[in-house]
Design a protein around this motif. Sequence first.
Motif, PDB file in Angstrom:
ATOM      1  N   PRO A  97       0.843  -1.195   0.000  1.00  0.00           N
ATOM      2  CA  PRO A  97       0.000   0.000   0.000  1.00  0.00           C
ATOM      3  C   PRO A  97       0.886   1.255   0.000  1.00  0.00           C
ATOM      4  N   ASP A  98       0.321   2.372  -0.403  1.00  0.00           N
ATOM      5  CA  ASP A  98       1.051   3.644  -0.396  1.00  0.00           C
ATOM      6  C   ASP A  98       0.734   4.468   0.840  1.00  0.00           C
ATOM      7  N   VAL A  99      -0.367   4.141   1.509  1.00  0.00           N
ATOM      8  CA  VAL A  99      -0.720   4.799   2.765  1.00  0.00           C
ATOM      9  C   VAL A  99      -1.693   3.879   3.517  1.00  0.00           C
ATOM     10  N   ILE A 100      -1.536   3.826   4.846  1.00  0.00           N
ATOM     11  CA  ILE A 100      -2.431   2.999   5.665  1.00  0.00           C
ATOM     12  C   ILE A 100      -3.056   3.888   6.742  1.00  0.00           C
ATOM     13  N   VAL A 101      -4.372   3.752   6.914  1.00  0.00           N
ATOM     14  CA  VAL A 101      -5.108   4.478   7.952  1.00  0.00           C
ATOM     15  C   VAL A 101      -5.572   3.449   8.979  1.00  0.00           C
ATOM     16  N   ILE A 102      -5.227   3.674  10.239  1.00  0.00           N
ATOM     17  CA  ILE A 102      -5.518   2.653  11.259  1.00  0.00           C
ATOM     18  C   ILE A 102      -6.247   3.230  12.464  1.00  0.00           C
ATOM     19  N   ARG A 103      -7.274   2.519  12.895  1.00  0.00           N
ATOM     20  CA  ARG A 103      -7.887   2.770  14.204  1.00  0.00           C
ATOM     21  C   ARG A 103      -7.757   1.492  15.018  1.00  0.00           C
ATOM     22  N   HIS A 104      -7.373   1.662  16.295  1.00  0.00           N
ATOM     23  CA  HIS A 104      -7.216   0.480  17.158  1.00  0.00           C
ATOM     24  C   HIS A 104      -7.593   0.848  18.591  1.00  0.00           C
ATOM     25  N   LEU A 122      -1.504   6.852   9.037  1.00  0.00           N
ATOM     26  CA  LEU A 122      -2.303   7.896   9.679  1.00  0.00           C
ATOM     27  C   LEU A 122      -3.093   7.271  10.817  1.00  0.00           C
ATOM     28  N   ASN A 123      -2.990   7.886  11.984  1.00  0.00           N
ATOM     29  CA  ASN A 123      -3.719   7.400  13.160  1.00  0.00           C
ATOM     30  C   ASN A 123      -5.164   7.903  13.105  1.00  0.00           C
ATOM     31  N   ALA A 124      -6.102   6.962  13.033  1.00  0.00           N
ATOM     32  CA  ALA A 124      -7.530   7.312  13.026  1.00  0.00           C
ATOM     33  C   ALA A 124      -8.141   7.107  14.411  1.00  0.00           C
ATOM     34  N   HIS A 131      -6.278  11.202  18.478  1.00  0.00           N
ATOM     35  CA  HIS A 131      -7.148  11.132  17.291  1.00  0.00           C
ATOM     36  C   HIS A 131      -6.851  12.418  16.509  1.00  0.00           C
ATOM     37  N   PRO A 132      -5.654  12.455  15.873  1.00  0.00           N
ATOM     38  CA  PRO A 132      -5.170  13.734  15.338  1.00  0.00           C
ATOM     39  C   PRO A 132      -6.057  14.370  14.275  1.00  0.00           C
ATOM     40  N   THR A 133      -6.642  13.576  13.369  1.00  0.00           N
ATOM     41  CA  THR A 133      -7.457  14.220  12.319  1.00  0.00           C
ATOM     42  C   THR A 133      -8.737  14.803  12.903  1.00  0.00           C
ATOM     43  N   GLN A 134      -9.203  14.261  14.036  1.00  0.00           N
ATOM     44  CA  GLN A 134     -10.377  14.852  14.700  1.00  0.00           C
ATOM     45  C   GLN A 134     -10.027  16.244  15.235  1.00  0.00           C
ATOM     46  N   ALA A 135      -8.870  16.353  15.893  1.00  0.00           N
ATOM     47  CA  ALA A 135      -8.478  17.663  16.433  1.00  0.00           C
ATOM     48  C   ALA A 135      -8.281  18.669  15.300  1.00  0.00           C
TER      49      ALA A 135
END
Length: 314
Positions: A97-104, A122-124, A131-135
Amino acid sequence: HDHLLGIEGLKPWEIGFLLDEAERWSDPGNSRRRSGALAGLTQINAFFENSTRTLVSFEIAGKRLGADVVSMAVAASSVKKGETLLDTALTLNAMHPDVIVIRHEAAGAVALIASKVDCPVLNAGDGAHEHPTQALLDALTIRRRKGRLAGLKIAICGDVLHSRVARSNFHLLATMGAEVRAVAPPTLMPVGVERLGVHPYTDMAAGLADVDVVMMLRLQRERMAGAYLPSEREYFRFYGLTEERLSGAADDVLVMHPGPMNRGVEIATAVADDIQRSAITEQVEMGVAVRMACLEVLTRPARGIEWAGNAWSA
Ligand code: CP
């Protein structure tokens, strides 16, 4: 690779840069803006914990940038057959993959995966950590409504202890010069929150006095190991956001909630649906723009594009 694992450690210019980039994608009247920037790239979304907003908006964001987006359905995956987190990460990595988005659900799990794969991560949302994209989407919403972040009085209220949204917002808002308050019952107030530059309040009326923005949080029962489980009625009585409680805030107070909301627990329906003051649906809208910006910026090195500074060498 540069990852986006959290807001902690980002400099004001780095946050401002990402908000400016997101602003480009959120241009009013142009909110369905598309680009071929990520054409030919593969984006994997691996969500090990439930999500509505974050997962769907990352999918839409990737598709609007032209990426091939694959969302792994954890409930139907081999995680359920006992595959470890690291083996799952190495398996995904082997597909290049070229980018991975993960929530855990575990704090630190996203950073662990990031250390094992060959692309930006990217941390989801990881446990009660960040939760950086939320902020970032919260900050973009505030900046659009209020024109600035610096100098604003912002109260973050409710289950602060278990909230990654609160934690990322504390880092972002303090870095950008806002006056940040945490309003919570003593049992749900993190110890040492002052060290993040945040003023703690256990009384809702005092915490909301004169604030420009109120951000409400959900009671995160899934992260409470039976330590403090108030009844919903008791919680609403002391910490629920009502019209009456809002009367002590600034006249043009902005009401926010990251979602999912529990109406009648942390927020009254009349406040959540107040068209003048509530920015809750705008937050969701800004989520797509912010995620487009983060995906586009973080894949720049892989696309041979230079940009000023390497913000995310963590
Ligand atoms: N705000 C947020 O992260 O919502 P989801 O859990 O639905 O993604």
